[in-house]
Write a protein that holds these residues in place. Structure first.
Motif, PDB file in Angstrom:
ATOM      1  N   GLU A  83      -1.526  26.296  25.036  1.00 31.91           N
ATOM      2  CA  GLU A  83      -1.002  24.987  24.686  1.00 31.91           C
ATOM      3  C   GLU A  83      -0.968  24.081  25.912  1.00 31.91           C
ATOM      4  O   GLU A  83      -0.751  24.534  27.044  1.00 31.91           O
ATOM      5  CB  GLU A  83       0.397  25.113  24.096  1.00 31.91           C
ATOM      6  CG  GLU A  83       0.433  25.795  22.747  1.00 31.91           C
ATOM      7  CD  GLU A  83       1.806  25.750  22.109  1.00 31.91           C
ATOM      8  OE1 GLU A  83       2.736  25.198  22.731  1.00 31.91           O
ATOM      9  OE2 GLU A  83       1.942  26.266  20.990  1.00 31.91           O
ATOM     10  N   VAL A  84      -1.208  22.787  25.676  1.00 33.02           N
ATOM     11  CA  VAL A  84      -1.080  21.802  26.745  1.00 33.02           C
ATOM     12  C   VAL A  84       0.377  21.792  27.207  1.00 33.02           C
ATOM     13  O   VAL A  84       1.286  21.710  26.372  1.00 33.02           O
ATOM     14  CB  VAL A  84      -1.500  20.406  26.249  1.00 33.02           C
ATOM     15  CG1 VAL A  84      -1.149  19.337  27.273  1.00 33.02           C
ATOM     16  CG2 VAL A  84      -2.989  20.376  25.937  1.00 33.02           C
ATOM     17  N   PRO A  85       0.630  21.899  28.507  1.00 37.13           N
ATOM     18  CA  PRO A  85       2.018  21.900  28.983  1.00 37.13           C
ATOM     19  C   PRO A  85       2.767  20.642  28.549  1.00 37.13           C
ATOM     20  O   PRO A  85       2.219  19.536  28.600  1.00 37.13           O
ATOM     21  CB  PRO A  85       1.863  21.958  30.510  1.00 37.13           C
ATOM     22  CG  PRO A  85       0.521  22.564  30.728  1.00 37.13           C
ATOM     23  CD  PRO A  85      -0.335  22.084  29.603  1.00 37.13           C
ATOM     24  N   ASP A  86       4.018  20.831  28.118  1.00 41.60           N
ATOM     25  CA  ASP A  86       4.792  19.682  27.655  1.00 41.60           C
ATOM     26  C   ASP A  86       5.517  19.011  28.816  1.00 41.60           C
ATOM     27  O   ASP A  86       5.392  19.436  29.975  1.00 41.60           O
ATOM     28  CB  ASP A  86       5.773  20.093  26.556  1.00 41.60           C
ATOM     29  CG  ASP A  86       6.782  21.142  27.019  1.00 41.60           C
ATOM     30  OD1 ASP A  86       7.098  21.195  28.238  1.00 41.60           O
ATOM     31  OD2 ASP A  86       7.256  21.920  26.175  1.00 41.60           O
ATOM     32  N   ALA A  87       6.279  17.972  28.500  1.00 41.79           N
ATOM     33  CA  ALA A  87       6.939  17.167  29.533  1.00 41.79           C
ATOM     34  C   ALA A  87       7.985  17.957  30.309  1.00 41.79           C
ATOM     35  O   ALA A  87       8.395  17.538  31.399  1.00 41.79           O
ATOM     36  CB  ALA A  87       7.580  15.935  28.897  1.00 41.79           C
ATOM     37  N   GLY A  88       8.423  19.091  29.785  1.00 38.23           N
ATOM     38  CA  GLY A  88       9.401  19.899  30.492  1.00 38.23           C
ATOM     39  C   GLY A  88       8.791  20.954  31.397  1.00 38.23           C
ATOM     40  O   GLY A  88       9.513  21.670  32.102  1.00 38.23           O
ATOM     41  N   SER A  89       7.464  21.050  31.400  1.00 38.66           N
ATOM     42  CA  SER A  89       6.794  22.073  32.204  1.00 38.66           C
ATOM     43  C   SER A  89       6.872  21.750  33.684  1.00 38.66           C
ATOM     44  O   SER A  89       6.886  20.581  34.088  1.00 38.66           O
ATOM     45  CB  SER A  89       5.333  22.192  31.781  1.00 38.66           C
ATOM     46  OG  SER A  89       5.234  22.535  30.423  1.00 38.66           O
ATOM     47  N   ALA A  90       6.901  22.787  34.492  1.00 39.23           N
ATOM     48  CA  ALA A  90       6.973  22.605  35.941  1.00 39.23           C
ATOM     49  C   ALA A  90       5.671  22.018  36.477  1.00 39.23           C
ATOM     50  O   ALA A  90       4.601  22.184  35.885  1.00 39.23           O
ATOM     51  CB  ALA A  90       7.252  23.942  36.608  1.00 39.23           C
ATOM     52  N   ARG A  91       5.783  21.326  37.593  1.00 37.65           N
ATOM     53  CA  ARG A  91       4.611  20.832  38.316  1.00 37.65           C
ATOM     54  C   ARG A  91       4.410  21.661  39.584  1.00 37.65           C
ATOM     55  O   ARG A  91       5.333  22.306  40.082  1.00 37.65           O
ATOM     56  CB  ARG A  91       4.777  19.360  38.695  1.00 37.65           C
ATOM     57  CG  ARG A  91       4.786  18.405  37.511  1.00 37.65           C
ATOM     58  CD  ARG A  91       4.683  16.959  37.961  1.00 37.65           C
ATOM     59  NE  ARG A  91       4.766  16.025  36.855  1.00 37.65           N
ATOM     60  CZ  ARG A  91       3.737  15.644  36.113  1.00 37.65           C
ATOM     61  NH1 ARG A  91       2.537  16.132  36.366  1.00 37.65           N
ATOM     62  NH2 ARG A  91       3.888  14.786  35.125  1.00 37.65           N
ATOM     63  N   VAL A  92       3.189  21.622  40.086  1.00 33.82           N
ATOM     64  CA  VAL A  92       2.862  22.324  41.317  1.00 33.82           C
ATOM     65  C   VAL A  92       2.208  21.338  42.278  1.00 33.82           C
ATOM     66  O   VAL A  92       1.474  20.438  41.860  1.00 33.82           O
ATOM     67  CB  VAL A  92       1.921  23.519  41.040  1.00 33.82           C
ATOM     68  CG1 VAL A  92       0.588  23.049  40.464  1.00 33.82           C
ATOM     69  CG2 VAL A  92       1.688  24.346  42.298  1.00 33.82           C
ATOM     70  N   ASP A  93       2.508  21.454  43.555  1.00 37.04           N
ATOM     71  CA  ASP A  93       1.890  20.607  44.577  1.00 37.04           C
ATOM     72  C   ASP A  93       0.589  21.253  45.025  1.00 37.04           C
ATOM     73  O   ASP A  93       0.590  22.324  45.624  1.00 37.04           O
ATOM     74  CB  ASP A  93       2.828  20.435  45.779  1.00 37.04           C
ATOM     75  CG  ASP A  93       4.042  19.593  45.442  1.00 37.04           C
ATOM     76  OD1 ASP A  93       3.867  18.512  44.854  1.00 37.04           O
ATOM     77  OD2 ASP A  93       5.167  20.025  45.757  1.00 37.04           O
ATOM     78  N   SER A  94      -0.522  20.592  44.719  1.00 32.92           N
ATOM     79  CA  SER A  94      -1.826  21.106  45.088  1.00 32.92           C
ATOM     80  C   SER A  94      -2.673  19.961  45.628  1.00 32.92           C
ATOM     81  O   SER A  94      -2.147  18.887  45.959  1.00 32.92           O
ATOM     82  CB  SER A  94      -2.494  21.760  43.865  1.00 32.92           C
ATOM     83  OG  SER A  94      -3.696  22.408  44.216  1.00 32.92           O
TER      84      SER A  94
END
Length: 273
Positions: free
Chosen positions: A80-91
């Motif tokens: 599933e496409v990550p929703d608005a509550g999904s964590a972000r990663v710095d890349s």
């Protein structure tokens, strides 16, 4: 003969298998669905087929709010496409910072099993901005021009005649997809695209921003997921397409309009370089 749009391809996951389309929606970051997903390693550095050529065997099919993954010896997986509550990663991608959202753990496990190396799948949502000028210090494009997880620019174009000229020099011909273009143009002379500055495909204008410089990824046989032991076609290209900034083959585009491009659309040269 009027040049025409002869093939359209997108690559839903960076470095994974191409998908052929009859038509595509042109967005600011490139063609809809093109390189909106990629892999990162344990250090959150982006991962490509340059290190893991087996990635080219992974077929990713975009679905409504999801991605279907298939690969040799692997079960089909729906992510599933990550929703608005999904964590972000710095890349980052070639020095340009990005903060994509992290996909489900099942996707990480699936790709890690297939590659034999720990990786995570990440997704570029609307809030994950990557700017063309951030990489090129204002030399190309306009302020606000964005790009997906593609190496540098929103789209890449090659003429069929350019590939034909290369294959005439090779002992074994290579397919166009070795170069991973989004758009292939038929009905030109070889390397005619080198002299274009602004074009129209169908009803949409594009800026021809910069020649595409090629790397070792062109030597990956994407149907086998292995490097070509001959080092071709890069070895031959070095002999006649080398420039101060690298080996040039194809041109990078930035869309100056939005809409749909379709196979068979006429290509009009609006301005020469």
């Amino acid at each position: 003969m009027t040049p025409t749009l002869s093939t359209i391809h997108v690559y839903p996951v960076k470095s994974c298998a191409p998908l052929a389309l009859d038509e595509a929606v042109v967005e600011g970051r490139g063609l809809a669905g093109d390189r909106r997903w990629m892999l990162v390693d344990a250090d959150d550095a982006f991962v490509t087929g340059r290190k893991f050529p087996r990635l080219t065997l992974v077929v990713a099919h975009p679905q409504v709010d999801a991605l279907r993954l298939d690969a040799p010896g692997m079960p089909t997986l729906r992510v599933e496409v990550p929703d608005a509550g999904s964590a972000r990663v710095d890349s980052e991608v070639w020095g340009a910072a990005v903060r994509p959202r992290v996909a489900a753990d099942s996707a990480h496990a699936w790709f890690s099993d297939f590659l034999g190396h720990p990786v995570r799948l990440v997704y570029m949502d609307d809030g994950c901005a990557r700017f063309v000028r951030a990489k090129y210090e204002g030399r190309y494009g306009r302020d606000g021009d964005q790009v997906s997880f593609a190496d540098a620019f929103p789209l890449m174009l090659i003429s069929q005649a350019s590939l034909d000229a290369l294959n005439a020099r090779l002992e074994v011909a290579v397919p166009m997809l070795r170069f991973r273009p989004n758009i292939v143009i038929a009905g030109t002379t070889e390397h005619a695209e080198d002299d274009w500055k602004r074009i129209r495909i169908g009803a949409i204008e594009f800026e021809v921003a910069k020649a595409c410089t090629r790397c070792v990824f062109t030597t990956v046989d994407f149907e086998r997921g292995q490097f070509d032991p001959t080092g071709e076609p890069l070895r031959t290209l070095i002999g006649y397409r080398r420039a101060p900034d690298g080996v040039r083959f194809g041109q990078n585009l930035i869309a100056r309009g939005r809409g749909i491009v379709r196979l068979g659309d006429p290509v009009e040269i609006l301005e020469d370089a």
